[in-house]
Design an enzyme around this catalytic site. Structure first.
Site, PDB file in Angstrom:
ATOM      1  N   ALA A  55       5.133  -2.016   5.984  1.00 11.54           N
ATOM      2  CA  ALA A  55       4.760  -2.498   7.364  1.00 11.54           C
ATOM      3  C   ALA A  55       4.870  -3.646   7.702  1.00 11.54           C
ATOM      4  CB  ALA A  55       3.417  -1.828   7.305  1.00 11.54           C
ATOM      5  N   SER A  84       3.459  -3.801  -1.382  1.00 11.70           N
ATOM      6  CA  SER A  84       3.176  -2.273  -1.632  1.00 11.70           C
ATOM      7  C   SER A  84       1.666  -2.203  -2.081  1.00 11.70           C
ATOM      8  CB  SER A  84       4.079  -1.524  -2.648  1.00 11.70           C
ATOM      9  OG  SER A  84       3.511  -0.245  -3.190  1.00 11.70           O
ATOM     10  N   ARG A  99     -11.354   1.475  16.563  1.00 10.98           N
ATOM     11  CA  ARG A  99     -12.569   0.556  16.652  1.00 10.98           C
ATOM     12  C   ARG A  99     -12.009  -0.417  18.047  1.00 10.98           C
ATOM     13  NH1 ARG A  99     -12.733  -3.171  11.484  1.00 10.98           N
ATOM     14  NH2 ARG A  99     -10.634  -2.232  10.956  1.00 10.98           N
ATOM     15  N   ALA A 132      -4.088   2.706  14.349  1.00 11.32           N
ATOM     16  CA  ALA A 132      -3.586   1.133  14.820  1.00 11.32           C
ATOM     17  C   ALA A 132      -3.833   0.625  13.396  1.00 11.32           C
ATOM     18  CB  ALA A 132      -4.493   0.626  15.717  1.00 11.32           C
ATOM     19  N   GLY A 133      -3.809   0.936  12.050  1.00 11.14           N
ATOM     20  CA  GLY A 133      -3.350   0.425  11.024  1.00 11.14           C
ATOM     21  C   GLY A 133      -2.303  -0.291  10.893  1.00 11.14           C
ATOM     22  N   SER A 134      -1.783  -0.650   9.614  1.00 10.70           N
ATOM     23  CA  SER A 134      -0.592  -1.671   9.477  1.00 10.70           C
ATOM     24  C   SER A 134       0.641  -0.796   9.992  1.00 10.70           C
ATOM     25  CB  SER A 134      -0.535  -2.077   8.089  1.00 10.70           C
ATOM     26  OG  SER A 134      -0.683  -0.874   7.246  1.00 10.70           O
ATOM     27  N   LYS A 181       6.400   9.072  -4.433  1.00  7.83           N
ATOM     28  CA  LYS A 181       6.730   7.402  -4.886  1.00  7.83           C
ATOM     29  C   LYS A 181       5.411   6.614  -4.736  1.00  7.83           C
ATOM     30  CE  LYS A 181       6.144   5.674  -0.300  1.00  7.83           C
ATOM     31  NZ  LYS A 181       5.368   4.578  -0.004  1.00  7.83           N
TER      32      LYS A 181
END
Length: 329
Positions: A134, A248, A27, A3-5, A185
């Site tokens: 994101a 980025s 978390r 559940a990160g960005s 990249k």
């Protein structure tokens, strides 16, 4: 799973594509916030999440009945994660790798880490990569990406799962090329950020991006990727977005290094992973094993892992012997 960005943004798009979607978070406070407030302030501040997006800290609940399992965790530590909850993944579920990195110890890409950790058929894995910042995806701004895999039915299933009204998904059988593009990249974006932090101009940025693309193509072709893949979204498209956008993570790290900050201080101040820092050594290792020259990557490794100053990267590139533009391609 994650559940990160990017994991959260991907979940938003799956919901908007009409898929019942559950996020697994490490978390409890993040899962609770997503379910009750429909936000994820730690990773996507000021973004309203769909009411239909569910979240849980229970991996078995998240995985129950899933026919598509999206792996949105960093390459570092993914084997431990899969060992913990991998057995709960339904046996024929399509596994989607959002990993844009290479394991430093084994030089394996995300799809290999996933299939070998789970001891499953590599054909079950589909890689998704493209110019997908994101925060912009979560804000539902128009974008596109590539789903790559060896089984057409699985890539098309992933295409349907995340093809929201504002998010266009293309399929491609060249999984190797797409993964090389997604990993390289990030390293070139570190170099582009350093150039910006040092105060150089648009000409410099264009040169870094273009010569970085040459390194990407050389390595990708040596590893079995198709040259045309690198002219697409997962190649030049992702490269341009990651090298030029202040959103980025890798460009931001490079920019701060160019301004004189220390790497450990930069990394400690971020709550998200910049994959290019660790992957740069692995990508250089792959290049050396394949007999491919990657001078920008070599310079990034020297700055991030050998204590060189970013200005040395620029000086080293400018002092290289004269070559034809298509050298090594």
């Amino acid at each position: 799973m994650g559940a990160g960005s990017w994991g959260t943004a991907f979940g938003v798009m799956c919901v908007d594509a009409g898929e019942p979607t559950t996020l697994w978070a490490r978390r409890e406070e993040i899962a609770t916030e997503i379910c009750e407030q429909h936000t994820n302030g730690a990773y996507l501040p000021e973004t309203r999440l769909p009411d239909a997006l569910e979240a849980t800290v229970d991996p078995e609940r998240a995985l129950d009945g899933a026919d598509v399992v999206v792996l949105a965790v960093p390459s570092v530590g993914i084997e431990a994660q899969l060992a913990a909850w991998g057995p709960a993944i339904p046996r024929d579920a399509t596994l989607v790798s959002l990993i844009k990195g290479v394991d430093v110890e084994t030089l394996r890409f995300g799809s290999q880490l996933v299939s070998e950790s789970l001891d499953c058929d590599p054909a079950r894995v589909v890689v998704v990569s493209g110019p997908n910042l994101a925060s912009e995806c979560a804000q539902r701004l128009p974008a596109a990406t590539v789903a790559a895999g060896s089984v057409e039915a699985r890539t098309e299933r992933v295409q349907r799962a995340v093809m929201a009204p504002y998010f266009r998904v293309y399929t491609n059988p060249d999984q190797t090329g797409v993964e090389v593009g997604g990993a390289v990249k990030n390293v070139i974006a570190l170099a582009a950020g350093m150039a910006h932090g040092l105060g150089f101009g648009d000409n410099t940025m264009a040169a870094v991006i273009t010569r970085g693309l040459a390194e990407m193509v050389r390595l990708g072709a040596a590893l079995g990727g198709q040259a045309l893949t690198f002219s697409g979204l997962a190649g030049v498209g992702d490269l341009v977005a990651t090298c030029t956008s202040p959103k980025s993570r890798n460009r931001t790290v490079g920019d701060r290094l160019g301004r004189g900050e220390r790497l450990d201080e930069v990394v400690a101040s971020m709550n998200m992973v910049a994959e290019g820092v660790k992957s740069s050594r692995a990508i250089l290792g792959l290049a050396e094993r394949a007999g491919v020259e990657m001078p920008i990557t070599q310079g990034v490794v020297a700055v991030c892992h050998a204590g060189h100053h970013p200005s040395e990267l620029v000086d080293g590139l400018l002092q290289r012997s004269a070559k034809p533009e298509l050298y090594g391609l």
